[in-house]
Write a protein that holds these residues in place. Structure first.
Motif, PDB file in Angstrom:
ATOM      1  N   ARG A 169      24.871  -3.509  -2.671  1.00 29.95           N
ATOM      2  CA  ARG A 169      25.188  -4.853  -3.132  1.00 29.95           C
ATOM      3  C   ARG A 169      25.444  -4.876  -4.641  1.00 29.95           C
ATOM      4  N   LEU A 170      24.693  -4.100  -5.386  1.00 28.19           N
ATOM      5  CA  LEU A 170      24.868  -4.036  -6.834  1.00 28.19           C
ATOM      6  C   LEU A 170      26.256  -3.505  -7.183  1.00 28.19           C
ATOM      7  N   LEU A 171      26.660  -2.446  -6.487  1.00 31.01           N
ATOM      8  CA  LEU A 171      27.977  -1.859  -6.746  1.00 31.01           C
ATOM      9  C   LEU A 171      29.111  -2.777  -6.298  1.00 31.01           C
ATOM     10  N   ALA A 172      28.832  -3.621  -5.315  1.00 27.08           N
ATOM     11  CA  ALA A 172      29.837  -4.568  -4.828  1.00 27.08           C
ATOM     12  C   ALA A 172      29.752  -5.911  -5.551  1.00 27.08           C
ATOM     13  N   GLU A 173      28.854  -5.992  -6.549  1.00 31.01           N
ATOM     14  CA  GLU A 173      28.650  -7.209  -7.329  1.00 31.01           C
ATOM     15  C   GLU A 173      28.283  -8.394  -6.434  1.00 31.01           C
ATOM     16  N   ARG A 174      27.376  -8.139  -5.521  1.00 30.43           N
ATOM     17  CA  ARG A 174      26.869  -9.177  -4.623  1.00 30.43           C
ATOM     18  C   ARG A 174      25.388  -9.418  -4.934  1.00 30.43           C
ATOM     19  N   PRO A 175      24.832 -10.565  -4.577  1.00 30.13           N
ATOM     20  CA  PRO A 175      23.407 -10.838  -4.838  1.00 30.13           C
ATOM     21  C   PRO A 175      22.513  -9.852  -4.091  1.00 30.13           C
ATOM     22  N   LEU A 176      21.426  -9.478  -4.719  1.00 35.45           N
ATOM     23  CA  LEU A 176      20.495  -8.535  -4.109  1.00 35.45           C
ATOM     24  C   LEU A 176      19.528  -9.270  -3.182  1.00 35.45           C
ATOM     25  N   VAL A 177      18.933  -8.521  -2.276  1.00 37.11           N
ATOM     26  CA  VAL A 177      17.962  -9.093  -1.337  1.00 37.11           C
ATOM     27  C   VAL A 177      16.560  -8.656  -1.745  1.00 37.11           C
ATOM     28  N   ASP A 178      15.570  -9.428  -1.352  1.00 32.24           N
ATOM     29  CA  ASP A 178      14.178  -9.098  -1.657  1.00 32.24           C
ATOM     30  C   ASP A 178      13.601  -8.173  -0.585  1.00 32.24           C
ATOM     31  N   PHE A 179      12.752  -7.288  -1.024  1.00 40.00           N
ATOM     32  CA  PHE A 179      12.016  -6.419  -0.109  1.00 40.00           C
ATOM     33  C   PHE A 179      10.997  -7.237   0.662  1.00 40.00           C
ATOM     34  N   PRO A 202       0.825  -1.218   0.000  1.00 35.47           N
ATOM     35  CA  PRO A 202       0.000   0.000   0.000  1.00 35.47           C
ATOM     36  C   PRO A 202       0.859   1.268   0.000  1.00 35.47           C
ATOM     37  N   PRO A 203       0.302   2.361  -0.525  1.00 31.44           N
ATOM     38  CA  PRO A 203       1.040   3.635  -0.555  1.00 31.44           C
ATOM     39  C   PRO A 203       1.012   4.323   0.809  1.00 31.44           C
ATOM     40  N   ARG A 204       1.856   3.860   1.723  1.00 30.14           N
ATOM     41  CA  ARG A 204       1.913   4.408   3.068  1.00 30.14           C
ATOM     42  C   ARG A 204       3.321   4.875   3.389  1.00 30.14           C
ATOM     43  N   ALA A 205       3.424   5.739   4.394  1.00 29.21           N
ATOM     44  CA  ALA A 205       4.726   6.252   4.797  1.00 29.21           C
ATOM     45  C   ALA A 205       5.628   5.125   5.292  1.00 29.21           C
ATOM     46  N   GLN A 206       5.063   4.155   6.021  1.00 25.19           N
ATOM     47  CA  GLN A 206       5.885   3.066   6.534  1.00 25.19           C
ATOM     48  C   GLN A 206       6.451   2.223   5.395  1.00 25.19           C
ATOM     49  N   ALA A 207       5.693   2.050   4.310  1.00 20.83           N
ATOM     50  CA  ALA A 207       6.185   1.307   3.152  1.00 20.83           C
ATOM     51  C   ALA A 207       7.323   2.063   2.477  1.00 20.83           C
ATOM     52  N   ALA A 208       7.188   3.384   2.367  1.00 27.71           N
ATOM     53  CA  ALA A 208       8.242   4.200   1.760  1.00 27.71           C
ATOM     54  C   ALA A 208       9.540   4.089   2.554  1.00 27.71           C
ATOM     55  N   HIS A 209       9.432   4.144   3.871  1.00 31.40           N
ATOM     56  CA  HIS A 209      10.611   4.031   4.732  1.00 31.40           C
ATOM     57  C   HIS A 209      11.280   2.668   4.561  1.00 31.40           C
ATOM     58  N   GLN A 210      10.498   1.606   4.560  1.00 29.89           N
ATOM     59  CA  GLN A 210      11.065   0.264   4.416  1.00 29.89           C
ATOM     60  C   GLN A 210      11.678   0.068   3.033  1.00 29.89           C
ATOM     61  N   MET A 211      11.048   0.620   2.003  1.00 30.24           N
ATOM     62  CA  MET A 211      11.599   0.506   0.655  1.00 30.24           C
ATOM     63  C   MET A 211      12.925   1.247   0.533  1.00 30.24           C
ATOM     64  N   ALA A 212      13.032   2.407   1.180  1.00 32.83           N
ATOM     65  CA  ALA A 212      14.281   3.160   1.130  1.00 32.83           C
ATOM     66  C   ALA A 212      15.421   2.342   1.736  1.00 32.83           C
ATOM     67  N   SER A 213      15.148   1.631   2.812  1.00 35.98           N
ATOM     68  CA  SER A 213      16.179   0.802   3.440  1.00 35.98           C
ATOM     69  C   SER A 213      16.600  -0.335   2.518  1.00 35.98           C
ATOM     70  N   THR A 214      15.624  -0.980   1.859  1.00 34.43           N
ATOM     71  CA  THR A 214      15.950  -2.074   0.950  1.00 34.43           C
ATOM     72  C   THR A 214      16.682  -1.565  -0.285  1.00 34.43           C
ATOM     73  N   ALA A 215      16.259  -0.432  -0.823  1.00 31.52           N
ATOM     74  CA  ALA A 215      16.937   0.133  -1.997  1.00 31.52           C
ATOM     75  C   ALA A 215      18.385   0.482  -1.662  1.00 31.52           C
ATOM     76  N   PHE A 216      18.623   1.032  -0.477  1.00 29.15           N
ATOM     77  CA  PHE A 216      19.981   1.365  -0.042  1.00 29.15           C
ATOM     78  C   PHE A 216      20.838   0.097   0.021  1.00 29.15           C
ATOM     79  N   THR A 217      20.310  -0.963   0.623  1.00 28.85           N
ATOM     80  CA  THR A 217      21.039  -2.229   0.716  1.00 28.85           C
ATOM     81  C   THR A 217      21.339  -2.791  -0.667  1.00 28.85           C
ATOM     82  N   ASN A 218      20.364  -2.750  -1.564  1.00 25.19           N
ATOM     83  CA  ASN A 218      20.551  -3.356  -2.879  1.00 25.19           C
ATOM     84  C   ASN A 218      21.468  -2.552  -3.780  1.00 25.19           C
ATOM     85  N   ILE A 219      21.461  -1.243  -3.664  1.00 27.34           N
ATOM     86  CA  ILE A 219      22.398  -0.444  -4.461  1.00 27.34           C
ATOM     87  C   ILE A 219      23.826  -0.719  -3.994  1.00 27.34           C
TER      88      ILE A 219
END
Length: 439
Positions: A352-362, A333-350
């Motif tokens: 990992r992407l730059l370090a050529e490591r496998p990405l994690v699922d949200f 759902p389009p909620r503030a808590q979802a935006a916050h959690q997505m930002a954390s996952t996007a940070f982790t995956n970027i």
């Protein structure tokens, strides 16, 4: 990629998700080998769930907003003022439309920004569902500017009614307000209006009180606050009616006119101010997204890693992302808590992407929903391991948790030290600020 060229990560949209991600990336990578760029059409950030308080004057946005330029200087990213126009995926470029001042003079010319990785976080806008007259006659609460405009018009109407009562004490003049949408925004705004009306007596409108407000809340569904359990929605319904709000459920609006709202059953709700808060949709992108897969509502379809279904170099998060996760029967759902959690996952995956490591699922964790009826009441439900399932909350506990959501946002945007200092300052400001912002 040229060996000595910086890795350029571009974030479009400085809302809750975009600003948090920009801070984290800037703090982690700095400017030496990476160029983190945040693009937004506004110069400051205000947490969107607070806009109903800005609209009524209960919150002075100038005290709570975040200036992008000072924030980027502190956290090691760059901020570009501009209107996102389109993507060129082949060239890996973001096109920025020209920006003009109030007199039509160009401030920022059209230009392009290259990217190695792109994060779309440009948010959502209110969905009018194509209802006739809404665009011309209704106000929305999607931005600081719209909230300021609502507050100015509200105060003008209150002043007119106050002066009419002074001139003729027997006058039945009222401020008639129609709010469409019984979700959190509509309900919170309705309650906050009565808080503002109570405070106006301290600021020169001695003969004005809440009895002069005529607020109608229209909801097309069978009840308000569908995200909450029935009992809590009924409690909120009762609280609103006790304040004086006329709550009409099962009442679809078919047209907005200059005089008020027409409904599906042929009724007419007269209104001096009309506010549309009935659902959201992804903010439109004028030049398009160059073939990215989109949902029916215009959101960017993402995989569990938050990468676009179409392009590995493009992420999307927040309200503009359509994330259908495994073992869920509906999108995040389009909620503030979802935006916050997505930002954390996007940070982790970027990282990992730059370090050529496998990405994690949200993994979206629904912590529940809370709705504040201003200072009068707060209702909601908490979910998750903290309470062992789902727990209905009301009163002081619900109010404490509701206020904690904004504190968590401050910590995410400013970091622990500065965020904690701002939380402490906000407690002091409550004692010294005026109850209403009147200018």
């Amino acid at each position: 990629m040229v060996a000595d060229r910086k890795t350029q990560i571009v974030i479009v949209g400085g809302g809750a998700a975009g600003l948090e991600l920009a801070r984290k990336l800037g703090a982690h990578y700095g400017r030496k080998r990476h160029d983190i760029i945040l693009i937004d059409r506004n110069r400051t950030h205000i947490w969107k769930p607070l806009l109903h308080e800005v609209a009524t004057g209960s919150l002075d946005a100038s005290m709570d907003e975040v200036g992008y330029r000072s924030h980027c200087h502190r956290w090691g990213y760059r901020y570009l003022y501009g209107q996102f126009d389109r993507i060129d995926r082949a060239a890996q470029q973001v096109h920025i439309a020209p920006m003009f001042d109030d007199k039509g003079r160009e401030v920022v010319s059209a230009h392009v920004v290259r990217y190695d990785y792109l994060v779309l976080a440009y948010g959502s806008v209110t969905n009018d569902f194509g209802t006739p007259g809404v665009v011309d006659n209704c106000l929305f609460l999607d931005s600081r500017g719209q909230a300021d405009s609502f507050r100015d018009q509200l105060l003008n109407h209150c002043l007119r009614v106050s002066r009419a009562m002074v001139a003729r004490p027997t006058s039945d003049a009222r401020v008639r307000i129609a709010i469409v949408g019984g979700g959190a925004t509509g309900v919170e705004l309705a309650a906050e209006l009565y808080n503002a009306a109570d405070a106006l007596g301290y600021y020169g409108l001695e003969v004005f009180d809440r009895a002069r407000l005529d607020v109608t809340l229209l909801e097309a569904g069978p009840r308000i606050l569908p995200a909450l359990p029935d009992r809590l929605a009924e409690a909120a319904h009762g609280e609103l009616e006790a304040l004086g709000v006329k709550v009409l459920t099962g009442m679809a609006v078919t047209e907005s006119t200059e005089e008020g709202m027409k409904t599906g059953d042929g009724a007419f709700v007269p209104a001096d101010l009309q506010i549309w808060a009935a659902g959201v949709k992804a903010a439109p992108v004028r030049g398009g997204l160059d073939g990215l897969a989109l949902s029916r509502g215009g959101q960017v379809i993402v995989r569990p890693t938050l990468q676009s279904e179409t392009d590995d170099r493009i992420f999307a998060m927040g309200d503009c992302a359509y994330s259908m996760l495994p073992r869920r029967d509906r999108p995040v759902p389009p909620r503030a808590q979802a935006a916050h959690q997505m930002a954390s996952t996007a940070f982790t995956n970027i990282k990992r992407l730059l370090a050529e490591r496998p990405l994690v699922d949200f993994n979206y964790r629904d912590h529940g929903s809370l709705v504040s009826l201003s200072r009068f009441s707060t209702v909601g439900s908490l979910m998750g391991k903290l309470v062992g399932g789902r727990m209905a909350v009301e009163g002081r506990l619900a109010r404490f948790v509701y206020l904690s959501l904004y504190r968590m946002h401050l910590l995410a945007v400013h970091g622990w030290w500065r965020g904690s200092a701002l939380i402490a300052v906000s407690h002091i400001n409550r004692l010294v600020r005026p109850r209403l912002k009147l200018h």
